[in-house]
Design a protein around this motif. Sequence first.
Motif, PDB file in Angstrom:
ATOM      1  N   UNK A 182      15.066  45.798  -6.126  1.00 15.89           N
ATOM      2  CA  UNK A 182      15.529  45.571  -7.479  1.00 15.89           C
ATOM      3  C   UNK A 182      15.284  44.140  -7.919  1.00 15.89           C
ATOM      4  N   UNK A 183      15.170  43.909  -9.242  1.00 17.64           N
ATOM      5  CA  UNK A 183      14.901  42.540  -9.713  1.00 17.64           C
ATOM      6  C   UNK A 183      16.009  41.558  -9.367  1.00 17.64           C
ATOM      7  N   UNK A 184      17.264  41.965  -9.439  1.00 20.07           N
ATOM      8  CA  UNK A 184      18.341  41.035  -9.115  1.00 20.07           C
ATOM      9  C   UNK A 184      18.357  40.697  -7.626  1.00 20.07           C
ATOM     10  N   UNK A 185      18.059  41.678  -6.780  1.00 24.85           N
ATOM     11  CA  UNK A 185      17.953  41.390  -5.343  1.00 24.85           C
ATOM     12  C   UNK A 185      16.785  40.448  -5.065  1.00 24.85           C
ATOM     13  N   UNK A 186      15.700  40.641  -5.785  1.00 23.24           N
ATOM     14  CA  UNK A 186      14.557  39.747  -5.594  1.00 23.24           C
ATOM     15  C   UNK A 186      14.905  38.329  -6.037  1.00 23.24           C
ATOM     16  N   UNK A 187      15.679  38.215  -7.108  1.00 20.59           N
ATOM     17  CA  UNK A 187      16.089  36.884  -7.559  1.00 20.59           C
ATOM     18  C   UNK A 187      17.067  36.243  -6.581  1.00 20.59           C
ATOM     19  N   UNK A 188      17.839  37.053  -5.888  1.00 19.53           N
ATOM     20  CA  UNK A 188      18.739  36.504  -4.877  1.00 19.53           C
ATOM     21  C   UNK A 188      17.972  35.995  -3.663  1.00 19.53           C
ATOM     22  N   UNK A 189      16.879  36.666  -3.314  1.00 21.26           N
ATOM     23  CA  UNK A 189      16.150  36.324  -2.096  1.00 21.26           C
ATOM     24  C   UNK A 189      15.052  35.298  -2.314  1.00 21.26           C
ATOM     25  N   UNK A 190      14.638  35.054  -3.563  1.00 21.73           N
ATOM     26  CA  UNK A 190      13.485  34.196  -3.799  1.00 21.73           C
ATOM     27  C   UNK A 190      13.798  32.754  -3.433  1.00 21.73           C
ATOM     28  N   UNK A 191      12.822  32.075  -2.893  1.00 22.54           N
ATOM     29  CA  UNK A 191      12.946  30.667  -2.525  1.00 22.54           C
ATOM     30  C   UNK A 191      11.708  29.922  -3.005  1.00 22.54           C
ATOM     31  N   UNK A 192      11.856  28.613  -3.101  1.00 20.56           N
ATOM     32  CA  UNK A 192      10.721  27.784  -3.475  1.00 20.56           C
ATOM     33  C   UNK A 192       9.699  27.765  -2.338  1.00 20.56           C
ATOM     34  N   UNK A 196      17.613  49.533 -22.676  1.00 21.67           N
ATOM     35  CA  UNK A 196      16.734  50.580 -22.137  1.00 21.67           C
ATOM     36  C   UNK A 196      15.262  50.267 -22.382  1.00 21.67           C
ATOM     37  N   UNK A 197      14.900  49.014 -22.216  1.00 19.06           N
ATOM     38  CA  UNK A 197      13.521  48.595 -22.381  1.00 19.06           C
ATOM     39  C   UNK A 197      12.900  48.322 -21.025  1.00 19.06           C
ATOM     40  N   UNK A 198      11.650  48.718 -20.816  1.00 21.71           N
ATOM     41  CA  UNK A 198      10.999  48.433 -19.524  1.00 21.71           C
ATOM     42  C   UNK A 198      10.757  46.944 -19.360  1.00 21.71           C
ATOM     43  N   UNK A 199      11.108  46.425 -18.201  1.00 25.76           N
ATOM     44  CA  UNK A 199      10.917  45.007 -17.892  1.00 25.76           C
ATOM     45  C   UNK A 199      10.520  44.882 -16.431  1.00 25.76           C
ATOM     46  N   UNK A 200       9.646  43.952 -16.160  1.00 25.30           N
ATOM     47  CA  UNK A 200       9.200  43.701 -14.792  1.00 25.30           C
ATOM     48  C   UNK A 200       9.352  42.221 -14.472  1.00 25.30           C
ATOM     49  N   UNK A 201       9.640  41.944 -13.211  1.00 25.43           N
ATOM     50  CA  UNK A 201       9.820  40.574 -12.734  1.00 25.43           C
ATOM     51  C   UNK A 201       8.706  40.246 -11.760  1.00 25.43           C
ATOM     52  N   UNK A 202       8.018  39.150 -12.022  1.00 21.35           N
ATOM     53  CA  UNK A 202       6.924  38.707 -11.164  1.00 21.35           C
ATOM     54  C   UNK A 202       7.171  37.273 -10.728  1.00 21.35           C
ATOM     55  N   UNK A 203       6.594  36.904  -9.599  1.00 19.60           N
ATOM     56  CA  UNK A 203       6.669  35.548  -9.072  1.00 19.60           C
ATOM     57  C   UNK A 203       5.279  34.935  -9.101  1.00 19.60           C
ATOM     58  N   UNK A 204       5.220  33.654  -9.414  1.00 20.20           N
ATOM     59  CA  UNK A 204       3.919  32.972  -9.394  1.00 20.20           C
ATOM     60  C   UNK A 204       3.331  33.018  -7.993  1.00 20.20           C
ATOM     61  N   UNK A 205       4.169  32.803  -6.992  1.00 21.31           N
ATOM     62  CA  UNK A 205       3.747  32.942  -5.594  1.00 21.31           C
ATOM     63  C   UNK A 205       4.418  34.190  -5.042  1.00 21.31           C
ATOM     64  N   UNK A 206       3.698  35.298  -4.896  1.00 19.63           N
ATOM     65  CA  UNK A 206       4.322  36.532  -4.401  1.00 19.63           C
ATOM     66  C   UNK A 206       4.949  36.313  -3.030  1.00 19.63           C
ATOM     67  N   UNK A 207       6.098  36.971  -2.836  1.00 18.09           N
ATOM     68  CA  UNK A 207       6.837  36.832  -1.578  1.00 18.09           C
ATOM     69  C   UNK A 207       6.907  38.175  -0.876  1.00 18.09           C
ATOM     70  N   UNK A 208       6.796  38.115   0.443  1.00 19.57           N
ATOM     71  CA  UNK A 208       6.980  39.317   1.251  1.00 19.57           C
ATOM     72  C   UNK A 208       8.471  39.498   1.499  1.00 19.57           C
ATOM     73  N   UNK A 209       9.036  40.509   0.868  1.00 19.40           N
ATOM     74  CA  UNK A 209      10.485  40.672   0.915  1.00 19.40           C
ATOM     75  C   UNK A 209      10.836  42.149   0.936  1.00 19.40           C
ATOM     76  N   UNK A 210      12.021  42.440   1.434  1.00 17.36           N
ATOM     77  CA  UNK A 210      12.503  43.812   1.486  1.00 17.36           C
ATOM     78  C   UNK A 210      13.241  44.204   0.210  1.00 17.36           C
ATOM     79  N   UNK A 211      13.634  43.242  -0.587  1.00 17.84           N
ATOM     80  CA  UNK A 211      14.388  43.544  -1.797  1.00 17.84           C
ATOM     81  C   UNK A 211      13.503  44.300  -2.783  1.00 17.84           C
TER      82      UNK A 211
END
Length: 381
Positions: free
Chosen positions: A283-293, A266-281
């Motif tokens: 949640x953090x797990x959805x963002x990790x599923x959609x992220x690409x190089x 129950x700790x606050x956590x945020x996920x960031x990308x070095x290169x921000x992506x325009x995405x519909x996801x």
Amino acid sequence: MGITARGIGLLGAAAVLLGVGFRYAYPELAVLGAAAAVAVGYALVTAAWRPRLTVRRVADPDRVARGEPAVMTLTVRNTGRLRAANLVAEDRCGGHLVPVPLLRLRPGRDTEVRYDVPTHRRGVVPVGPLRVIRRDPLGLAALARSYGDPVPVWVHPRIHPLRAVPTGAGRSLDGRTDSVPHGSITFDSLREYVVGDELRRVHWRTSARVGELMVRENVDTSLPRIVVVLDNRATAHPELVDGVVESFESACEAAASVVAAAAREDLPASLLLVVPAEEEATGPLDRLAAVELTGGGEDVLRTAVSRLRQERLGDTLVFLTGPGARGELGQVGALRGPYPSVVVGVFGADDPTPAGAAGLTVVDAGDGAEFAAEWDGIRRW
């Protein structure tokens, strides 16, 4: 609508027969040419018939970890009233085509097909639309149409259990750690009043100035706030093997593991990308599923570090990168001021990163499981 090679040949023969028959007064050839032309016309009319189909897809489940099973259930219903559908159909599942039998599908009836969705790779697997091919009995013409909207299946990175969770600079009041600071509830911002808010949180001075009720928003600064930064630059993960960059996949697994461990506590956590992506996801797990190089060099990392320094999003920073960025860890080391605890995960390096590089706690790992083992061995945050 498209004419097949057979149809094109027959249409060409019809033109030749009609031309020769009329030119040299051979009625038999003219009749054959006319019959061939009529056959092609009949084929076009037959293929142009549009069957009335409704398509429904249900993924069970629609979000899975990499390697876990996922099943897609496809239901096709003939909503027409006059004719049975006798079609060739195939459903697109990622980069594969799945045959769907639609033989003698009577009006008002439906057929159901179940098949496995490939989950051996992380990503968003689009399923659909259904491609229906209508052919005439002679095979002279064919028409392909699409039915139904595609449905995504989110394949999340594997999550490796982490026992240790950073405690951060602020300390929790529930006895998790010592050195509890005074005044853990801190003013954060003002927002408009909504029904159900406590009146004691109304900021009357600001409300009188703006003409409407404004409510104080507070945050609990005693809880550690974890910031996970994933380096999604292609230059940081240069090794591509069989279409997969294993160092980046391992970094995604590590990010998912840290986020999941923070959620468990129950700790606050945020996920960031070095290169921000325009995405519909969202949640953090959805963002990790959609992220690409993506592209970007040292200047992109410098911009991301500057943003992290200015915003100060937490007190524990976890930076996950690949072997191509080991020479840039000095920029990450500059964040030790705004973030009291900085941990760097380097994946896929041939040799260990020098201990204490840039004054950071560095975890060298070959994959996500090795990162989890090394993470639990960190004694001090």
